[in-house]
Design a protein around this motif. Structure first.
Motif, PDB file in Angstrom:
ATOM      1  N   PRO A 147       0.878  -1.162   0.000  1.00  0.00           N
ATOM      2  CA  PRO A 147       0.000   0.000   0.000  1.00  0.00           C
ATOM      3  C   PRO A 147       0.922   1.220   0.000  1.00  0.00           C
ATOM      4  O   PRO A 147       1.845   1.275   0.807  1.00  0.00           O
ATOM      5  CB  PRO A 147      -0.772  -0.106   1.313  1.00  0.00           C
ATOM      6  CG  PRO A 147      -0.358  -1.367   1.970  1.00  0.00           C
ATOM      7  CD  PRO A 147       0.843  -1.891   1.278  1.00  0.00           C
ATOM      8  N   LEU A 148       0.721   2.135  -0.910  1.00  0.00           N
ATOM      9  CA  LEU A 148       1.522   3.356  -1.011  1.00  0.00           C
ATOM     10  C   LEU A 148       3.008   3.077  -1.282  1.00  0.00           C
ATOM     11  O   LEU A 148       3.873   3.350  -0.471  1.00  0.00           O
ATOM     12  CB  LEU A 148       1.365   4.217   0.248  1.00  0.00           C
ATOM     13  CG  LEU A 148      -0.056   4.415   0.744  1.00  0.00           C
ATOM     14  CD1 LEU A 148      -0.098   5.476   1.829  1.00  0.00           C
ATOM     15  CD2 LEU A 148      -0.999   4.793  -0.381  1.00  0.00           C
ATOM     16  N   GLU A 149       3.258   2.535  -2.440  1.00  0.00           N
ATOM     17  CA  GLU A 149       4.621   2.223  -2.890  1.00  0.00           C
ATOM     18  C   GLU A 149       5.179   3.388  -3.678  1.00  0.00           C
ATOM     19  O   GLU A 149       4.448   4.278  -4.093  1.00  0.00           O
ATOM     20  CB  GLU A 149       4.522   0.962  -3.776  1.00  0.00           C
ATOM     21  CG  GLU A 149       5.775   0.530  -4.483  1.00  0.00           C
ATOM     22  CD  GLU A 149       6.871   0.129  -3.536  1.00  0.00           C
ATOM     23  OE1 GLU A 149       7.161   0.896  -2.586  1.00  0.00           O
ATOM     24  OE2 GLU A 149       7.464  -0.926  -3.735  1.00  0.00           O
ATOM     25  N   ASP A 150       6.512   3.398  -3.878  1.00  0.00           N
ATOM     26  CA  ASP A 150       7.028   4.333  -4.868  1.00  0.00           C
ATOM     27  C   ASP A 150       7.452   3.556  -6.098  1.00  0.00           C
ATOM     28  O   ASP A 150       7.836   2.392  -6.011  1.00  0.00           O
ATOM     29  CB  ASP A 150       8.179   5.177  -4.292  1.00  0.00           C
ATOM     30  CG  ASP A 150       9.406   4.347  -4.057  1.00  0.00           C
ATOM     31  OD1 ASP A 150      10.373   4.508  -4.794  1.00  0.00           O
ATOM     32  OD2 ASP A 150       9.365   3.528  -3.127  1.00  0.00           O
ATOM     33  N   GLY A 151       7.330   4.237  -7.231  1.00  0.00           N
ATOM     34  CA  GLY A 151       7.484   3.572  -8.526  1.00  0.00           C
ATOM     35  C   GLY A 151       8.813   2.858  -8.705  1.00  0.00           C
ATOM     36  O   GLY A 151       8.860   1.752  -9.243  1.00  0.00           O
ATOM     37  N   ASP A 152       9.892   3.485  -8.231  1.00  0.00           N
ATOM     38  CA  ASP A 152      11.227   2.898  -8.445  1.00  0.00           C
ATOM     39  C   ASP A 152      11.309   1.491  -7.887  1.00  0.00           C
ATOM     40  O   ASP A 152      11.758   0.564  -8.548  1.00  0.00           O
ATOM     41  CB  ASP A 152      12.309   3.730  -7.730  1.00  0.00           C
ATOM     42  CG  ASP A 152      12.347   5.147  -8.230  1.00  0.00           C
ATOM     43  OD1 ASP A 152      11.490   5.481  -9.057  1.00  0.00           O
ATOM     44  OD2 ASP A 152      13.218   5.905  -7.784  1.00  0.00           O
ATOM     45  N   VAL A 194      -1.619  -0.297  -3.747  1.00  0.00           N
ATOM     46  CA  VAL A 194      -2.822   0.527  -3.558  1.00  0.00           C
ATOM     47  C   VAL A 194      -2.378   1.948  -3.862  1.00  0.00           C
ATOM     48  O   VAL A 194      -1.461   2.462  -3.214  1.00  0.00           O
ATOM     49  CB  VAL A 194      -3.357   0.429  -2.108  1.00  0.00           C
ATOM     50  CG1 VAL A 194      -4.611   1.284  -1.954  1.00  0.00           C
ATOM     51  CG2 VAL A 194      -3.615  -1.015  -1.710  1.00  0.00           C
ATOM     52  N   ASP A 195      -2.949   2.553  -4.881  1.00  0.00           N
ATOM     53  CA  ASP A 195      -2.523   3.893  -5.286  1.00  0.00           C
ATOM     54  C   ASP A 195      -3.697   4.608  -5.950  1.00  0.00           C
ATOM     55  O   ASP A 195      -4.265   4.107  -6.912  1.00  0.00           O
ATOM     56  CB  ASP A 195      -1.336   3.780  -6.256  1.00  0.00           C
ATOM     57  CG  ASP A 195      -0.679   5.133  -6.537  1.00  0.00           C
ATOM     58  OD1 ASP A 195      -1.304   6.186  -6.305  1.00  0.00           O
ATOM     59  OD2 ASP A 195       0.473   5.126  -7.012  1.00  0.00           O
ATOM     60  N   LEU A 196      -4.040   5.759  -5.412  1.00  0.00           N
ATOM     61  CA  LEU A 196      -5.158   6.519  -5.984  1.00  0.00           C
ATOM     62  C   LEU A 196      -4.829   7.081  -7.368  1.00  0.00           C
ATOM     63  O   LEU A 196      -5.742   7.454  -8.105  1.00  0.00           O
ATOM     64  CB  LEU A 196      -5.539   7.667  -5.035  1.00  0.00           C
ATOM     65  CG  LEU A 196      -6.462   7.252  -3.889  1.00  0.00           C
ATOM     66  CD1 LEU A 196      -6.385   8.250  -2.738  1.00  0.00           C
ATOM     67  CD2 LEU A 196      -7.904   7.112  -4.374  1.00  0.00           C
ATOM     68  N   ASN A 197      -3.541   7.122  -7.708  1.00  0.00           N
ATOM     69  CA  ASN A 197      -3.164   7.680  -9.003  1.00  0.00           C
ATOM     70  C   ASN A 197      -2.982   6.572 -10.047  1.00  0.00           C
ATOM     71  O   ASN A 197      -1.977   5.866 -10.024  1.00  0.00           O
ATOM     72  CB  ASN A 197      -1.863   8.477  -8.841  1.00  0.00           C
ATOM     73  CG  ASN A 197      -1.436   9.129 -10.128  1.00  0.00           C
ATOM     74  OD1 ASN A 197      -2.132   9.028 -11.145  1.00  0.00           O
ATOM     75  ND2 ASN A 197      -0.289   9.790 -10.099  1.00  0.00           N
ATOM     76  N   SER A 235       0.475   6.688 -12.124  1.00  0.00           N
ATOM     77  CA  SER A 235       1.821   6.632 -11.541  1.00  0.00           C
ATOM     78  C   SER A 235       2.599   5.422 -12.056  1.00  0.00           C
ATOM     79  O   SER A 235       2.021   4.455 -12.554  1.00  0.00           O
ATOM     80  CB  SER A 235       1.737   6.573 -10.017  1.00  0.00           C
ATOM     81  OG  SER A 235       1.289   5.292  -9.619  1.00  0.00           O
ATOM     82  N   ARG A 236       3.911   5.485 -11.895  1.00  0.00           N
ATOM     83  CA  ARG A 236       4.741   4.339 -12.304  1.00  0.00           C
ATOM     84  C   ARG A 236       4.430   3.122 -11.450  1.00  0.00           C
ATOM     85  O   ARG A 236       4.449   2.006 -11.914  1.00  0.00           O
ATOM     86  CB  ARG A 236       6.223   4.702 -12.206  1.00  0.00           C
ATOM     87  CG  ARG A 236       6.724   5.362 -13.487  1.00  0.00           C
ATOM     88  CD  ARG A 236       8.149   5.765 -13.351  1.00  0.00           C
ATOM     89  NE  ARG A 236       8.331   6.377 -12.043  1.00  0.00           N
ATOM     90  CZ  ARG A 236       9.435   6.251 -11.332  1.00  0.00           C
ATOM     91  NH1 ARG A 236      10.435   5.555 -11.786  1.00  0.00           N
ATOM     92  NH2 ARG A 236       9.529   6.838 -10.158  1.00  0.00           N
ATOM     93  N   THR A 237       4.132   3.381 -10.168  1.00  0.00           N
ATOM     94  CA  THR A 237       3.748   2.275  -9.294  1.00  0.00           C
ATOM     95  C   THR A 237       2.553   1.534  -9.888  1.00  0.00           C
ATOM     96  O   THR A 237       2.573   0.309 -10.021  1.00  0.00           O
ATOM     97  CB  THR A 237       3.349   2.812  -7.900  1.00  0.00           C
ATOM     98  OG1 THR A 237       4.448   3.526  -7.360  1.00  0.00           O
ATOM     99  CG2 THR A 237       2.945   1.696  -6.972  1.00  0.00           C
ATOM    100  N   SER A 238       1.524   2.298 -10.243  1.00  0.00           N
ATOM    101  CA  SER A 238       0.299   1.689 -10.763  1.00  0.00           C
ATOM    102  C   SER A 238       0.560   0.861 -12.004  1.00  0.00           C
ATOM    103  O   SER A 238       0.024  -0.232 -12.178  1.00  0.00           O
ATOM    104  CB  SER A 238      -0.730   2.770 -11.108  1.00  0.00           C
ATOM    105  OG  SER A 238      -1.174   3.395  -9.943  1.00  0.00           O
ATOM    106  N   VAL A 293      -6.885   0.996  -7.389  1.00  0.00           N
ATOM    107  CA  VAL A 293      -6.968   2.462  -7.428  1.00  0.00           C
ATOM    108  C   VAL A 293      -8.075   2.890  -6.473  1.00  0.00           C
ATOM    109  O   VAL A 293      -9.247   3.028  -6.849  1.00  0.00           O
ATOM    110  CB  VAL A 293      -7.207   2.992  -8.862  1.00  0.00           C
ATOM    111  CG1 VAL A 293      -7.226   4.526  -8.874  1.00  0.00           C
ATOM    112  CG2 VAL A 293      -6.135   2.472  -9.810  1.00  0.00           C
ATOM    113  N   ASP A 294      -7.693   3.044  -5.238  1.00  0.00           N
ATOM    114  CA  ASP A 294      -8.648   3.373  -4.183  1.00  0.00           C
ATOM    115  C   ASP A 294      -7.866   3.938  -3.003  1.00  0.00           C
ATOM    116  O   ASP A 294      -6.648   3.749  -2.900  1.00  0.00           O
ATOM    117  CB  ASP A 294      -9.392   2.086  -3.750  1.00  0.00           C
ATOM    118  CG  ASP A 294     -10.725   2.382  -3.080  1.00  0.00           C
ATOM    119  OD1 ASP A 294     -11.112   3.567  -2.998  1.00  0.00           O
ATOM    120  OD2 ASP A 294     -11.389   1.415  -2.636  1.00  0.00           O
ATOM    121  N   ASN A 295      -8.572   4.599  -2.108  1.00  0.00           N
ATOM    122  CA  ASN A 295      -7.916   5.089  -0.905  1.00  0.00           C
ATOM    123  C   ASN A 295      -7.571   3.893  -0.019  1.00  0.00           C
ATOM    124  O   ASN A 295      -8.387   2.980   0.167  1.00  0.00           O
ATOM    125  CB  ASN A 295      -8.847   6.043  -0.153  1.00  0.00           C
ATOM    126  CG  ASN A 295      -8.089   6.894   0.846  1.00  0.00           C
ATOM    127  OD1 ASN A 295      -7.256   6.388   1.605  1.00  0.00           O
ATOM    128  ND2 ASN A 295      -8.364   8.170   0.851  1.00  0.00           N
TER     129      ASN A 295
END
Ligand code: ATP
Ligand code: MG
Length: 255
Positions: free
Chosen positions: A159-164, A179-182, A185-188, A196-198
């Motif tokens: 949940p809430l990762e960074d793309g790298d 889990v990413d609302l965007n 993003s690269r993560t997504s 894609v949810d809170n």
């Protein structure tokens, strides 16, 4: 903490914001985490702060994948610890999954605080401060992972990762649930499954889905997982956002 009136139309969002601020004051969350949360809030505002069908479908596929995994690990950062500590602990129990603290803005002190916080909420073991190895080719502090945790995992829930790091974990052959609302993003894009949810809605939904599916046959779980297409799901979420925005620009009431 100031009181938020229960009848406020955006009560849930304000309570979530309060939890992040409390997490900041108790040293779980860094200032950068407040900004990241704000960006998430902006997208959630467009989504009407609710779970949409593509996200519900991704959550079900994620539950199936977690149940199929031999060694799933839940990767936790400051924001997730502040927002959904009980769901992290609950999910780890349901799946017998390890919990590991992994931070972009890493300090030994913050790892310790997050670990202690999760232990105080009932976690059995929390990894992330010993037996660390490095993810090859990753320069951020996220590269330090536990040998018996993320490094050895077949599936990592982030949940809430960074793309790298998401890209590097996938390159190591791991399946990633983000889990990413965007949805842009690269993560997504890099993840095997992106919800894609809170995170405050996705984590309880994920726990519920795991409970519902835990007695299903592996063939059934595989069917659910294999029928999920991440890129297609992201496209549906982007289309949904565009539709909602075009309705908003007409200043029409959202349904
Ligand atoms: P990437 O590294 O994947 O390209 P980024 O650099 O744009 O993404 P980060 O700064 O790494 O983004 O993380 C912030 C993102 O986290 C926000 O854009 C938002 O989508 C997501 N986010 C923040 N809070 C939440 C939340 N509560 N639930 C779900 N997603 C969230
Ligand atoms: Mg990033």
């Amino acid at each position: 903490m100031e009181e938020i009136p229960r009848d406020h139309p955006r009560y849930a969002s304000l309570i979530t914001r309060q939890k992040i601020v409390e997490g900041f004051h108790s040293g779980l969350v860094v200032p950068q985490g407040l900004l990241a949360h704000g960006r998430g809030e902006a997208i959630d505002y467009i989504l009407g702060e609710e779970t949409h069908p593509p996200a519900a479908q991704a959550t079900r596929a994620a539950a199936a994948l977690l149940l199929l995994s031999k060694n799933p690990v839940i990767s936790v950062n400051g924001n997730t610890a502040a927002l959904v500590p009980d769901e992290i602990v609950g999910l780890s129990r349901l799946l017998n999954a390890r919990i590991e603290v992994n931070l972009f803005h890493r300090s030994e002190e913050r790892v310790r605080r997050i670990k202690e916080y999760l232990l105080s909420r009932g976690a059995g073991v929390v990894l992330g401060d010993e037996d660390l190895v490095e993810i090859p080719g990753l320069s951020s502090q996220r590269r330090f992972v536990s040998k018996v945790g993320i490094y050895g995992a077949d599936t990592v829930l982030v949940p809430l990762e960074d793309g790298d790091r998401a890209e590097k974990l996938v390159a190591l052959g791991k399946k990633i649930i983000a889990v990413d609302l965007n949805p842009l993003s690269r993560t997504s894009r890099a993840a095997t499954i992106t919800i894609v949810d809170n995170v405050v809605r996705a984590m309880p939904n994920l726990c519920r889905n795991v409970e519902e599916l835990r007695c299903s046959a592996p063939e059934e779980l595989e069917k659910i997982f294999l029928s999920h297409n991440n890129q297609e799901n992201l496209k549906r979420m982007i289309e949904l956002i565009l539709r909602r925005l075009s309705r908003l620009t007409g200043l029409e009431e959202l349904e």
